[in-house]
Design an enzyme around this catalytic site. Sequence first.
Site, mmCIF file in Angstrom:
data_model
loop_
_atom_site.group_PDB
_atom_site.id
_atom_site.type_symbol
_atom_site.label_atom_id
_atom_site.label_comp_id
_atom_site.label_asym_id
_atom_site.label_seq_id
_atom_site.Cartn_x
_atom_site.Cartn_y
_atom_site.Cartn_z
ATOM 1 N N ASN A 81 -2.564 -2.546 -3.070
ATOM 2 C CA ASN A 81 -2.274 -1.616 -4.302
ATOM 3 C C ASN A 81 -2.993 -0.793 -4.731
ATOM 4 O O ASN A 81 -2.620 0.451 -5.064
ATOM 5 C CB ASN A 81 -1.834 -3.076 -5.278
ATOM 6 C CG ASN A 81 -0.323 -3.377 -5.220
ATOM 7 O OD1 ASN A 81 0.557 -3.201 -5.456
ATOM 8 N ND2 ASN A 81 0.012 -5.034 -3.659
ATOM 9 N N CYS B 281 3.514 -12.970 -0.350
ATOM 10 C CA CYS B 281 2.913 -14.033 -0.382
ATOM 11 C C CYS B 281 3.746 -14.832 -0.570
ATOM 12 O O CYS B 281 2.976 -16.250 -1.178
ATOM 13 C CB CYS B 281 1.649 -12.922 -2.317
ATOM 14 S SG CYS B 281 0.945 -11.333 -1.807
ATOM 15 N N ASP C 129 -3.422 -2.860 4.748
ATOM 16 C CA ASP C 129 -3.651 -4.682 5.896
ATOM 17 C C ASP C 129 -4.221 -3.991 7.080
ATOM 18 O O ASP C 129 -4.164 -4.744 8.350
ATOM 19 C CB ASP C 129 -2.139 -5.811 5.789
ATOM 20 C CG ASP C 129 -3.049 -6.557 5.134
ATOM 21 O OD1 ASP C 129 -3.121 -6.610 4.568
ATOM 22 O OD2 ASP C 129 -1.733 -7.785 5.096
ATOM 23 N N ALA D 281 0.722 -0.882 -0.483
ATOM 24 C CA ALA D 281 -0.487 -0.089 0.075
ATOM 25 C C ALA D 281 0.510 1.275 0.015
ATOM 26 O O ALA D 281 0.610 2.179 -0.928
ATOM 27 C CB ALA D 281 -0.735 -0.019 0.925
ATOM 28 N N ARG E 285 12.775 7.141 -8.804
ATOM 29 C CA ARG E 285 11.757 7.900 -8.275
ATOM 30 C C ARG E 285 12.162 8.673 -7.333
ATOM 31 O O ARG E 285 10.233 9.732 -7.040
ATOM 32 C CB ARG E 285 10.729 6.670 -7.562
ATOM 33 C CG ARG E 285 10.808 5.458 -8.990
ATOM 34 C CD ARG E 285 9.303 4.663 -8.252
ATOM 35 N NE ARG E 285 9.878 3.567 -9.276
ATOM 36 C CZ ARG E 285 8.764 2.629 -9.300
ATOM 37 N NH1 ARG E 285 7.650 2.363 -8.438
ATOM 38 N NH2 ARG E 285 9.004 1.522 -10.278
ATOM 39 N N VAL F 247 8.403 5.115 12.487
ATOM 40 C CA VAL F 247 7.180 5.724 13.031
ATOM 41 C C VAL F 247 6.359 5.527 14.438
ATOM 42 O O VAL F 247 5.882 4.531 14.563
ATOM 43 C CB VAL F 247 6.350 6.371 12.333
ATOM 44 C CG1 VAL F 247 4.818 7.343 12.289
ATOM 45 C CG2 VAL F 247 6.880 7.293 10.643
HETATM 46 C C1 LIG Z 1 2.944 -15.560 3.902
HETATM 47 C C2 LIG Z 1 2.051 -14.677 3.076
HETATM 48 C C3 LIG Z 1 1.223 -14.758 1.908
HETATM 49 C C4 LIG Z 1 0.371 -14.600 1.329
HETATM 50 N N1 LIG Z 1 -0.307 -14.918 0.571
HETATM 51 C C5 LIG Z 1 -0.888 -14.044 0.048
HETATM 52 C C6 LIG Z 1 -1.463 -14.586 -1.648
HETATM 53 O O1 LIG Z 1 -1.360 -15.102 -1.819
HETATM 54 N N2 LIG Z 1 -3.049 -12.985 -2.525
HETATM 55 C C7 LIG Z 1 -2.785 -12.510 -1.594
HETATM 56 O O2 LIG Z 1 -3.079 -11.570 -1.598
HETATM 57 N N3 LIG Z 1 -2.050 -11.871 -0.204
HETATM 58 C C8 LIG Z 1 -1.407 -12.536 0.581
HETATM 59 N N4 LIG Z 1 -0.796 -11.899 2.081
HETATM 60 C C9 LIG Z 1 -1.451 -10.882 2.094
HETATM 61 C C10 LIG Z 1 -0.588 -9.534 1.836
HETATM 62 O O3 LIG Z 1 0.758 -10.672 1.910
HETATM 63 C C11 LIG Z 1 -0.729 -8.363 1.999
HETATM 64 O O4 LIG Z 1 -2.166 -8.584 1.986
HETATM 65 C C12 LIG Z 1 -0.488 -6.807 1.965
HETATM 66 O O5 LIG Z 1 1.229 -7.140 1.777
HETATM 67 C C13 LIG Z 1 -0.550 -5.394 2.042
HETATM 68 O O6 LIG Z 1 0.195 -4.715 2.353
HETATM 69 P P1 LIG Z 1 0.602 -3.806 3.153
HETATM 70 O O7 LIG Z 1 1.388 -2.524 2.630
HETATM 71 O O8 LIG Z 1 -0.925 -2.663 3.720
HETATM 72 O O9 LIG Z 1 1.246 -4.016 5.041
HETATM 73 P P2 LIG Z 1 1.933 -4.590 4.820
HETATM 74 O O10 LIG Z 1 3.310 -5.655 3.486
HETATM 75 O O11 LIG Z 1 2.461 -5.788 6.188
HETATM 76 O O12 LIG Z 1 3.685 -3.668 4.771
HETATM 77 C C14 LIG Z 1 2.952 -2.788 6.155
HETATM 78 C C15 LIG Z 1 4.679 -2.088 6.491
HETATM 79 O O13 LIG Z 1 4.605 -1.769 6.972
HETATM 80 C C16 LIG Z 1 5.867 -1.979 8.379
HETATM 81 N N5 LIG Z 1 5.536 -0.655 9.554
HETATM 82 C C17 LIG Z 1 4.300 -0.901 10.444
HETATM 83 N N6 LIG Z 1 4.303 -0.243 11.142
HETATM 84 C C18 LIG Z 1 5.222 0.756 11.385
HETATM 85 C C19 LIG Z 1 5.637 1.910 11.744
HETATM 86 N N7 LIG Z 1 5.046 2.442 12.826
HETATM 87 N N8 LIG Z 1 6.861 2.854 11.073
HETATM 88 C C20 LIG Z 1 7.390 1.900 10.128
HETATM 89 N N9 LIG Z 1 7.097 1.119 9.186
HETATM 90 C C21 LIG Z 1 5.752 0.736 9.490
HETATM 91 C C22 LIG Z 1 6.340 -3.468 8.258
HETATM 92 O O14 LIG Z 1 7.308 -3.189 8.384
HETATM 93 C C23 LIG Z 1 5.749 -3.181 6.929
HETATM 94 O O15 LIG Z 1 6.839 -3.229 6.066
HETATM 95 C C24 LIG Z 1 0.092 -12.968 2.422
HETATM 96 C C25 LIG Z 1 0.765 -12.393 3.379
HETATM 97 C C26 LIG Z 1 1.794 -13.456 3.691
HETATM 98 C C27 LIG Z 1 2.657 -12.990 5.130
#
Ligand SMILES: Cc1cc2nc3c(=O)[nH]c(=O)nc-3n(C[C@H](O)[C@H](O)[C@H](O)COP(=O)(O)OP(=O)(O)OC[C@H]3O[C@@H](n4cnc5c(N)ncnc54)[C@H](O)[C@@H]3O)c2cc1C
Length: 525
Positions: free
Chosen positions: A378, A76, A356, A45, A104, A114
């Site tokens: 995304n 994933c 998430d 995201a 970029r 944070v």
């Molecule tokens: C093993 C596994 C398999 C998966 N398989 C699938 C699949 O097949 N299909 C599917 O659709 N989805 C799948 N998912 C889910 C998918 O990976 C997530 O939906 C997606 O990564 C969410 O993206 P995000 O950016 O919201 O969060 P995240 O990917 O969790 O990223 C959040 C980021 O924020 C950072 N962060 C958190 N708090 C702070 C803070 N206070 N300060 C600075 N940084 C911070 C974290 O370190 C992390 O890097 C899977 C997830 C896992 C773990």
Amino acid sequence: MRYCRVCGESTVLQGRHTIATTAMVVALEERVMSETFVVVGGDAAGMAAASKAKRDDPELDLVVFEKGEWVSYGACGLPYYIKGEIQSLEELVSVTPEEFREERDIDLRTGHEVVSIDPDERTVTAERVDGASTAGRDESTETAKHGDTVTQPYDHLLLATGAEATEPPIEGVDREWVYTLGSMSDGKELREYVARAREEGDLQQPDRGPACQFLEDCRGPVGVVGGGYIGIEMAEALAANDFEVHLFQRNDRLLPVFSEATSEQVADHLREQDVVVHLDSAVETLAGTDGDNGDEIGAVVTADDRVPVDMVLLGTGVRPRTALAEAAGIERGPTGAIATDAYRETSVDDIYAAGDCAEATHVVTGEPVYIPLALTANRHGRAIGQTVAGTPTEGGGVAGTAAIKAFEVEAARTGIIDHEEAREAGFDPVSKTITAKSRAGYYPEGGEVTITLTADRDSERVLGASLVSEYGEGAVHRSHAIVGAVTEGTTVSALENYDLAYAPPFNTTWDPVLVAAKVLSGSLD
Ligand SMILES: Cc1cc2nc3c(=O)[nH]c(=O)nc-3n(C[C@H](O)[C@H](O)[C@H](O)COP(=O)(O)OP(=O)(O)OC[C@H]3O[C@@H](n4cnc5c(N)ncnc54)[C@H](O)[C@@H]3O)c2cc1C
């Protein structure tokens, strides 16, 4: 949402201020040029938003804080990395920190967590994280020390903090060799565990007593707790490395958000692959070695069973990371994740949330839901990037569409399948399950696809579906037509008349989706 800083009104820039006087526009542009968009969280995201905002408005200052060392990674893919199909964690990264910074023009600060937001002052405070090692991708984190803080002003803020893997509230989750899989470092540890076991080469283990009783040659045994996506993908990853795998599911079926037909087919297939599936088996304790008390995991204990194990993987769900938002007074919704409007703006002006950590709106019910998946992260991130860059964009709803591969079976689901859930949303659900050939009967390859299609009796609206087939026989790709119907609120008879592509290597003249629609439509008549 971008507010006009000339008159102070909360009108999006593309609204009536596009007809403001030249002087106002110039003043406005000057303000806009110096605006800062701060993103917390450097994965799906967060980086989608940052990249899109910068592309659409190169004058925006982009600052991204990521507490870890990895950015823009595909979590994933972790089960396939642990399985051994993908050789390095680097392969899971789409865009490197260097590319974000140099190509970029994004001020990406890895190794920065944070820790607070001040919405009145419009600032965030970040701390440098100790031990954000350079073992992974990013050299800039090498000198990171805990305690260094930085205060960063923002004009627009995105919380993209993701979710964390949960541990069930049972005794023993903190024992050694008990894992969760929520991050790249979890993936690394699990891969190392598998590699170590392979190196030790402990394939015959006749003195293990009840362990390894199901396979002649095995490693482990190991326990996987949870029969959802991650549990099943990890069961495959471990079994493929010759571990004897015991999968514990507290419900009476795997994949409870799919249809019963899908759950059964997946469970049968796992058993064919020598995974021991324990249904109706809530884990009560993760007992230690050494008379149950040792530091290391020794057995998985349920009400009826006690299975000796060397390792346990907990695949029991995730929880949105909301602490930062809550401390800043940002509201959570009924699901517990961060509440947002259609533009993903939170209850606090100019603070957005996506992925998430946030709720989304279900396309069928119109209600807030928490379905943390990669495309939503995304898509919503990208929409926020576009909004912040000046084009207000809704990220769209979710249908809960998901797919899974379990060894040689694939399955997909979308919309509302569960009758109780449908009734709660005010529908009168009817479902039909069909099994049809995946390719023309005379074509040399092929198998079957089983589809459960659900609709509302009165309106005939397609509510959802669950599909399963052998891997490669198209359950997942076929689900896409039904996703369209679910999203658009199409009736079953309209779906029955969809002009789907046909050729013998891909399907029968009446694709199984059309067969399912025809059968369900007939029952509604
Ligand atoms: C093993 C596994 C398999 C998966 N398989 C699938 C699949 O097949 N299909 C599917 O659709 N989805 C799948 N998912 C889910 C998918 O990976 C997530 O939906 C997606 O990564 C969410 O993206 P995000 O950016 O919201 O969060 P995240 O990917 O969790 O990223 C959040 C980021 O924020 C950072 N962060 C958190 N708090 C702070 C803070 N206070 N300060 C600075 N940084 C911070 C974290 O370190 C992390 O890097 C899977 C997830 C896992 C773990």
